[in-house]
Scaffold this active site. Sequence first.
Site, PDB file in Angstrom:
ATOM      1  N   ASP A   1       2.003   3.788  -9.888  1.00  0.00           N
ATOM      2  CA  ASP A   1       3.016   3.023  -9.163  1.00  0.00           C
ATOM      3  C   ASP A   1       3.117   1.574  -9.630  1.00  0.00           C
ATOM      4  OD1 ASP A   1       3.138   5.353  -7.717  1.00  0.00           O
ATOM      5  OD2 ASP A   1       2.000   4.587  -6.027  1.00  0.00           O
TER       6      ASP A   1
ATOM      7  N   GLY B   1       6.243   7.506  -7.401  1.00  0.00           N
ATOM      8  CA  GLY B   1       6.123   6.100  -7.086  1.00  0.00           C
ATOM      9  C   GLY B   1       5.946   5.827  -5.599  1.00  0.00           C
ATOM     10  N   ARG B   2       6.094   6.839  -4.790  1.00  0.00           N
ATOM     11  CA  ARG B   2       5.945   6.716  -3.345  1.00  0.00           C
ATOM     12  C   ARG B   2       6.733   5.551  -2.783  1.00  0.00           C
ATOM     13  NH1 ARG B   2       0.175   7.445  -0.531  1.00  0.00           N
ATOM     14  NH2 ARG B   2      -0.226   7.997  -2.662  1.00  0.00           N
TER      15      ARG B   2
ATOM     16  N   SER C   1      -8.957   5.814  -3.088  1.00  0.00           N
ATOM     17  CA  SER C   1     -10.181   5.880  -3.887  1.00  0.00           C
ATOM     18  C   SER C   1     -10.988   4.598  -3.778  1.00  0.00           C
ATOM     19  CB  SER C   1      -9.840   6.131  -5.358  1.00  0.00           C
ATOM     20  OG  SER C   1      -9.175   7.353  -5.514  1.00  0.00           O
TER      21      SER C   1
END
Length: 197
Positions: free
Chosen positions: A114, A157-158, A69
């Site tokens: 995150d 949280g990748r 973004s």
Amino acid sequence: QGYEGLVEGGENIKQANWLSVSNIIQLGGTVIGSARCKAFTTRAGRLRAARNLVEHGITNLCVIGGDGSLTGADIFRSEWGGLLDELVQDGQISEEVARENCRLNIVGLVGSIDNDFCGTDMTIGTDSALHRIMEVIDAITTTAQSHQRTFVLEVMGRHCGYLALVSGLASGADWLFIPESPPEDGWEDLMCERLGE
């Protein structure tokens, strides 16, 4: 709908008022709608977004999001003058309208559960994500104890283990995997031993 709403325009762009935002404070930020927007990653999509903003006389944007973004916001800002020139050349807006909307001001706020942004204690969304995780853990802990079962809980949280680490500490988890510290060889035996205890 985030950038999707910017590109599509129409009913997606409307003024927020007392009634439209009443009683949403306890809801997640996505209550206003957000999604990844493939069209906004292209110049043609950003051109449509610029046209929609100019049509509504909007020259100030507040972008709340993560890497995608905020990167998109920076690209949009840097292209703004060229996008307006292109809209003038195509006859979609007049030179006067382009002059009136010649500057696009953007404020970027890191909205990432995150909590992986340097220079801030906690990013927007992290606290509510942790709250939800702890609600779930509280709900399943009684069942796990009652049935003497082991539960595995995966959190979001990748590539960042912050949510897993903090919720694991807060809940007294017996075992934890985080991307920053991959398990060493033989972890399976250690985990089974721990759970056996």
